[in-house]
Structures are given as C-alpha cells and as structure tokens.
Write a protein that holds these residues in place. Structure first.
Motif, PDB file in Angstrom:
ATOM      1  N   LYS A  32       3.510 -20.141 -46.865  1.00  0.00           N
ATOM      2  CA  LYS A  32       2.910 -19.412 -45.871  1.00  0.00           C
ATOM      3  C   LYS A  32       2.383 -17.742 -47.193  1.00  0.00           C
ATOM      4  O   LYS A  32       1.337 -17.611 -47.300  1.00  0.00           O
ATOM      5  CB  LYS A  32       3.540 -18.595 -45.518  1.00  0.00           C
ATOM      6  N   ASP A  33       3.172 -17.725 -48.486  1.00  0.00           N
ATOM      7  CA  ASP A  33       2.402 -16.385 -49.066  1.00  0.00           C
ATOM      8  C   ASP A  33       2.179 -16.442 -50.513  1.00  0.00           C
ATOM      9  O   ASP A  33       2.798 -17.317 -50.630  1.00  0.00           O
ATOM     10  CB  ASP A  33       3.336 -15.150 -48.480  1.00  0.00           C
ATOM     11  N   LYS A  34       1.995 -16.234 -51.182  1.00  0.00           N
ATOM     12  CA  LYS A  34       1.382 -16.535 -52.920  1.00  0.00           C
ATOM     13  C   LYS A  34       2.677 -16.311 -53.306  1.00  0.00           C
ATOM     14  O   LYS A  34       3.045 -16.703 -54.517  1.00  0.00           O
ATOM     15  CB  LYS A  34       0.262 -14.990 -53.349  1.00  0.00           C
ATOM     16  N   SER A  35       2.590 -14.853 -53.257  1.00  0.00           N
ATOM     17  CA  SER A  35       4.166 -14.848 -53.810  1.00  0.00           C
ATOM     18  C   SER A  35       5.550 -15.816 -53.615  1.00  0.00           C
ATOM     19  O   SER A  35       6.131 -16.326 -54.159  1.00  0.00           O
ATOM     20  CB  SER A  35       5.467 -13.301 -52.955  1.00  0.00           C
ATOM     21  N   GLY A  36       5.166 -17.199 -52.492  1.00  0.00           N
ATOM     22  CA  GLY A  36       6.354 -17.444 -52.852  1.00  0.00           C
ATOM     23  C   GLY A  36       5.674 -18.849 -53.128  1.00  0.00           C
ATOM     24  O   GLY A  36       6.788 -20.269 -54.116  1.00  0.00           O
ATOM     25  N   CYS A  37       4.959 -19.182 -53.052  1.00  0.00           N
ATOM     26  CA  CYS A  37       4.257 -19.914 -54.218  1.00  0.00           C
ATOM     27  C   CYS A  37       4.287 -19.490 -56.132  1.00  0.00           C
ATOM     28  O   CYS A  37       4.890 -20.385 -56.238  1.00  0.00           O
ATOM     29  CB  CYS A  37       2.407 -19.419 -54.101  1.00  0.00           C
ATOM     30  N   GLU A  38       4.120 -18.180 -55.773  1.00  0.00           N
ATOM     31  CA  GLU A  38       4.529 -17.603 -57.383  1.00  0.00           C
ATOM     32  C   GLU A  38       6.201 -18.356 -57.810  1.00  0.00           C
ATOM     33  O   GLU A  38       6.221 -18.862 -58.916  1.00  0.00           O
ATOM     34  CB  GLU A  38       4.155 -16.783 -57.877  1.00  0.00           C
ATOM     35  N   ASN A  39       6.779 -18.329 -56.987  1.00  0.00           N
ATOM     36  CA  ASN A  39       8.700 -17.905 -56.922  1.00  0.00           C
ATOM     37  C   ASN A  39       8.134 -19.700 -57.693  1.00  0.00           C
ATOM     38  O   ASN A  39       9.681 -19.891 -58.433  1.00  0.00           O
ATOM     39  CB  ASN A  39       8.889 -17.746 -55.733  1.00  0.00           C
ATOM     40  N   GLY A  40       7.528 -21.193 -56.382  1.00  0.00           N
ATOM     41  CA  GLY A  40       7.756 -22.067 -57.000  1.00  0.00           C
ATOM     42  C   GLY A  40       7.544 -22.453 -58.039  1.00  0.00           C
ATOM     43  O   GLY A  40       7.874 -23.473 -58.669  1.00  0.00           O
ATOM     44  N   VAL A  41       6.802 -22.076 -59.170  1.00  0.00           N
ATOM     45  CA  VAL A  41       5.500 -22.263 -59.816  1.00  0.00           C
ATOM     46  C   VAL A  41       6.953 -21.347 -61.557  1.00  0.00           C
ATOM     47  O   VAL A  41       7.482 -22.427 -62.042  1.00  0.00           O
ATOM     48  CB  VAL A  41       4.766 -21.492 -60.286  1.00  0.00           C
TER      49      VAL A  41
END
Length: 108
Positions: A32-41
């Motif tokens: 939903k948000d970019k920070s979650g995506c960055e945490n995935g990386v």
C-alpha cells in the motif's frame, strides 16, 4: 539490482529483483505504501542468501517456481515459472548473488 515501481492501475508499490542481464528473478507482492515496499527489499537482502528460506512450488501446468520467505514464514517474493529443475536452482542462486544489489526507485 532492485527496482521499486508503482502500478498505474492499483497505485500500489512493487519491487522486482533483476539479474545483471536484465532478467527479472524475483517479484514482490503489492504494498500500500512505499515504505512497506522498501521493507520488502530489505527483507530480500537479509534472507536472499539463505537457501533454507526458499520454498519450491509446483504450478498447475507442471512448471515449478520458488518463493522466498522471511523468518516469520511470510512470502517476500516469487520467481517466474521454470521448465527445468536446473533453471530453478540457478534462479535461487541468482537471488542470493543479486540480493546485495542497488535499489533503483522508478517512482521518483
């Protein structure tokens, strides 16, 4: 190299890990948000070198793919479909080799 991008259709954030030849070797879920995506990386970087974090699965058409799981068992990313076991194993090894790569933000 990792690429972070946003879907025009859903507006959700995604990441993909590419090998040096440009082939996508792992795709993350929608965030939903970019920070979650960055945490995935960050989770791929942490877990991608540990072969015990990979699970091989069979698709309905007989091909195989793998998922990478975090320590809590949650799926971080999924591979493409592979026709051969050797290709699948090379894909897993490629995640381990490329997980330390840079991150390119395509949303900026």
């Amino acid at each position: 190299m990792f690429e972070i991008y946003q879907s025009e259709k859903t507006q959700k954030f995604h990441f993909r890990l590419k090998a040096k030849n440009g082939e996508i070797i792992l795709t993350g879920q929608a965030y939903k948000d970019k920070s979650g995506c960055e945490n995935g990386v960050a989770s791929v970087k942490k877990n991608g070198g540990d072969e015990s974090k990979f699970e091989i699965k069979d698709s309905t058409d007989g091909k195989q793919y793998f998922v990478l799981k975090a320590s809590n068992g949650q799926i971080i990313g999924q591979s493409q479909m592979y026709k051969t076991e050797s290709g699948l194993k090379n894909g897993i090894a490629s995640v381990g080799k490329n997980a330390a790569g840079d991150v390119k933000d395509l949303t900026a």
